[in-house]
Design an enzyme around this catalytic site. Structure first.
Site, PDB file in Angstrom:
ATOM      1  N   MET A 146       0.844  -1.196   0.000  1.00  0.00           N
ATOM      2  CA  MET A 146       0.000   0.000   0.000  1.00  0.00           C
ATOM      3  C   MET A 146       0.885   1.254   0.000  1.00  0.00           C
ATOM      4  O   MET A 146       0.456   2.336   0.390  1.00  0.00           O
ATOM      5  CB  MET A 146      -0.938   0.005   1.209  1.00  0.00           C
ATOM      6  CG  MET A 146      -1.910  -1.181   1.184  1.00  0.00           C
ATOM      7  SD  MET A 146      -3.443  -0.906   2.082  1.00  0.00           S
ATOM      8  CE  MET A 146      -2.824  -0.598   3.730  1.00  0.00           C
ATOM      9  N   GLY A 147       2.141   1.099  -0.399  1.00  0.00           N
ATOM     10  CA  GLY A 147       3.053   2.249  -0.433  1.00  0.00           C
ATOM     11  C   GLY A 147       3.530   2.602   0.964  1.00  0.00           C
ATOM     12  O   GLY A 147       3.486   1.772   1.880  1.00  0.00           O
ATOM     13  N   HIS A 156       8.922   1.024   3.714  1.00  0.00           N
ATOM     14  CA  HIS A 156       9.960   1.083   4.743  1.00  0.00           C
ATOM     15  C   HIS A 156      10.883  -0.122   4.552  1.00  0.00           C
ATOM     16  O   HIS A 156      10.735  -0.865   3.561  1.00  0.00           O
ATOM     17  CB  HIS A 156       9.332   1.115   6.146  1.00  0.00           C
ATOM     18  CG  HIS A 156       8.284   0.054   6.353  1.00  0.00           C
ATOM     19  ND1 HIS A 156       8.596  -1.278   6.408  1.00  0.00           N
ATOM     20  CD2 HIS A 156       6.940   0.133   6.485  1.00  0.00           C
ATOM     21  CE1 HIS A 156       7.485  -1.974   6.590  1.00  0.00           C
ATOM     22  NE2 HIS A 156       6.458  -1.146   6.629  1.00  0.00           N
ATOM     23  N   GLY A 197      11.001  -2.932   5.897  1.00  0.00           N
ATOM     24  CA  GLY A 197      10.303  -4.219   5.800  1.00  0.00           C
ATOM     25  C   GLY A 197       9.944  -4.515   4.349  1.00  0.00           C
ATOM     26  O   GLY A 197      10.206  -5.606   3.832  1.00  0.00           O
ATOM     27  N   HIS A 198       9.343  -3.517   3.685  1.00  0.00           N
ATOM     28  CA  HIS A 198       9.046  -3.681   2.250  1.00  0.00           C
ATOM     29  C   HIS A 198      10.336  -3.891   1.458  1.00  0.00           C
ATOM     30  O   HIS A 198      10.393  -4.699   0.535  1.00  0.00           O
ATOM     31  CB  HIS A 198       8.347  -2.437   1.704  1.00  0.00           C
ATOM     32  CG  HIS A 198       7.010  -2.152   2.294  1.00  0.00           C
ATOM     33  ND1 HIS A 198       6.781  -1.090   3.134  1.00  0.00           N
ATOM     34  CD2 HIS A 198       5.821  -2.794   2.167  1.00  0.00           C
ATOM     35  CE1 HIS A 198       5.512  -1.079   3.483  1.00  0.00           C
ATOM     36  NE2 HIS A 198       4.904  -2.102   2.921  1.00  0.00           N
ATOM     37  N   GLY A 245       5.021 -10.051   4.123  1.00  0.00           N
ATOM     38  CA  GLY A 245       5.735 -10.022   5.392  1.00  0.00           C
ATOM     39  C   GLY A 245       4.984 -10.789   6.472  1.00  0.00           C
ATOM     40  O   GLY A 245       3.749 -10.786   6.516  1.00  0.00           O
ATOM     41  N   ASP A 259       2.317  -9.211   9.351  1.00  0.00           N
ATOM     42  CA  ASP A 259       0.863  -9.363   9.194  1.00  0.00           C
ATOM     43  C   ASP A 259       0.560 -10.856   9.104  1.00  0.00           C
ATOM     44  O   ASP A 259       0.206 -11.380   8.040  1.00  0.00           O
ATOM     45  CB  ASP A 259       0.395  -8.620   7.948  1.00  0.00           C
ATOM     46  CG  ASP A 259       0.687  -7.131   8.035  1.00  0.00           C
ATOM     47  OD1 ASP A 259       0.151  -6.486   8.933  1.00  0.00           O
ATOM     48  OD2 ASP A 259       1.483  -6.633   7.224  1.00  0.00           O
ATOM     49  N   SER A 261       6.543  -0.598  10.361  1.00  0.00           N
ATOM     50  CA  SER A 261       5.169  -0.490   9.867  1.00  0.00           C
ATOM     51  C   SER A 261       4.970   0.912   9.326  1.00  0.00           C
ATOM     52  O   SER A 261       5.498   1.881   9.896  1.00  0.00           O
ATOM     53  CB  SER A 261       4.183  -0.746  11.013  1.00  0.00           C
ATOM     54  OG  SER A 261       2.889  -0.279  10.663  1.00  0.00           O
ATOM     55  N   ARG A 301       2.458   2.506   9.691  1.00  0.00           N
ATOM     56  CA  ARG A 301       1.669   3.234  10.697  1.00  0.00           C
ATOM     57  C   ARG A 301       2.528   3.741  11.854  1.00  0.00           C
ATOM     58  O   ARG A 301       2.026   4.511  12.678  1.00  0.00           O
ATOM     59  CB  ARG A 301       0.535   2.351  11.214  1.00  0.00           C
ATOM     60  CG  ARG A 301      -0.549   2.136  10.161  1.00  0.00           C
ATOM     61  CD  ARG A 301      -1.762   1.425  10.728  1.00  0.00           C
ATOM     62  NE  ARG A 301      -2.892   1.466   9.819  1.00  0.00           N
ATOM     63  CZ  ARG A 301      -3.241   0.503   8.961  1.00  0.00           C
ATOM     64  NH1 ARG A 301      -2.520  -0.607   8.896  1.00  0.00           N
ATOM     65  NH2 ARG A 301      -4.290   0.629   8.179  1.00  0.00           N
TER      66      ARG A 301
HETATM   67  O1  PAF Z   1      -0.076  -5.734   3.632  1.00  0.00           O
HETATM   68  C1  PAF Z   1      -0.489  -4.828   2.882  1.00  0.00           C
HETATM   69  O2  PAF Z   1       0.191  -3.834   2.626  1.00  0.00           O
HETATM   70  C2  PAF Z   1      -1.873  -4.928   2.286  1.00  0.00           C
HETATM   71  O3  PAF Z   1      -2.761  -5.514   3.158  1.00  0.00           O
HETATM   72  C3  PAF Z   1      -1.877  -5.631   0.919  1.00  0.00           C
HETATM   73  C4  PAF Z   1      -1.438  -7.083   1.042  1.00  0.00           C
HETATM   74  C5  PAF Z   1      -0.980  -4.908  -0.053  1.00  0.00           C
HETATM   75  C6  PAF Z   1      -3.302  -5.642   0.338  1.00  0.00           C
HETATM   76  O4  PAF Z   1      -3.798  -4.358   0.178  1.00  0.00           O
END
Ligand code: PAF
Length: 287
Positions: free
Chosen positions: A36-37, A40, A42-43, A153, A156, A191, A193
């Site tokens: 979802m952009g 960080h 983690g991504h 990841g 979640d 995160s 958030r």
């Molecule tokens: O983990 C996330 O960022 C979102 O839940 C995902 C998997 C991209 C779905 O919108």
């Protein structure tokens, strides 16, 4: 000299599908990292792994309205497209698919995906409909970007299990790779958030990680009672005055059902609010 092809931003379904199908037609392996952009580290770890394992790497960037309940943070969710593009380019991502809400959900669209049993517990209890929104968008993304493998990841955890279940139940031709949580120096799970936290909240948010480490050490010391472990975890979190516990649970890693005893692999999962941020974290406990 950097001779790698530039990152492509793609907004249309036909274009991303064309790019991916062409690559697969050439026998290339395609990796997908849905996000979802507000990227960080983690991504970044998901993207780096995807880069190492595939010929073509596609990240998706879509803040999915369907997974936010009314009153949640959809409108203030951080949107940092420029930095996200820079991070993706630095890692060597080939394309970012960033559709509009209208592209993903034309007015007539009404189909929803529900992974029953797994979606209404833990986070699903305090966020009704959240995992229907997640499963629906992830299935759509798998259909739009027909990749060989997709990366998620483990922070979640419930989401990861729901996606694995959906892929198995619907016989989707995609492999799922679950990747370890990336943490700040003090242990706080990364995160998007975390940016909502004030300085004081940020300092106290380490309580999630500390409660999970406590659970680990209790299990290592022979404790098997989930009730006693949860009690000690709650006390650790509640010692931080800004923390508001949503849940502290010990669950079976596959069914996500509450585990009364830690007799086999068990996941300790926590969700805690600090001001305007709801943070989650988890840890696998192995007796
Ligand atoms: O983990 C996330 O960022 C979102 O839940 C995902 C998997 C991209 C779905 O919108």
């Amino acid at each position: 000299v950097d001779d790698s092809p530039p990152l492509r931003w793609i907004h249309s379904i036909d274009e991303i599908r064309g790019l991916v199908n062409a690559a697969r037609g050439r026998g290339e392996r395609v990796g997908l990292v849905p996000t979802m952009g507000a990227l960080h580290d983690g991504h970044r770890s998901l993207l780096v792994r995807a880069r190492g394992e595939n010929d073509l790497v596609v990240a998706t960037l879509f803040v999915n309205p369907l997974q936010f309940a009314p009153g949640e943070d959809f409108h203030r969710y951080p949107r940092t497209e420029q930095q996200d593009g820079e991070l993706c380019a630095a890692v060597g991502v080939n394309a970012i698919f960033a559709p509009s809400v209208e592209t993903m959900y034309p007015p007539a669209s009404c189909t929803r995906v529900q992974v029953t049993g797994l979606e209404d517990r833990l986070c699903g209890r305090s966020r009704p409909g959240h995992f229907v929104g997640v499963a629906t968008v992830v299935l759509k993304l798998f259909n739009i970007v027909p990749a060989d493998v997709a990366y998620f990841g483990l922070k979640d955890f419930q989401q990861a299990k729901i996606i694995e279940r959906m892929v198995a139940d619907l016989n989707l031709p995609i492999a799922i790779r679950l990747c370890p949580t990336v943490r700040e120096a003090d242990g706080l799970a990364m995160s998007s958030r975390n940016r909502y936290l004030t300085v004081d909240e940020r300092a106290q948010a380490v309580a999630l990680y500390q409660s999970l480490q406590l659970a680990r050490s209790l299990v290592a010391g022979g404790e098997r009672s989930a009730e006693r472990i949860r009690d000690r975890m709650r006390r650790t979190i509640e010692s931080r005055p800004l923390a508001r516990i949503d849940y502290v649970e010990l669950v079976d890693p596959q069914t996500l059902e509450a585990a009364p005893e830690v007799t086999g692999p068990t996941v300790a999962a926590v969700a805690v609010r600090f001001g305007g941020a709801r943070l989650i974290d988890n840890e696998l406990l192995v007796p």
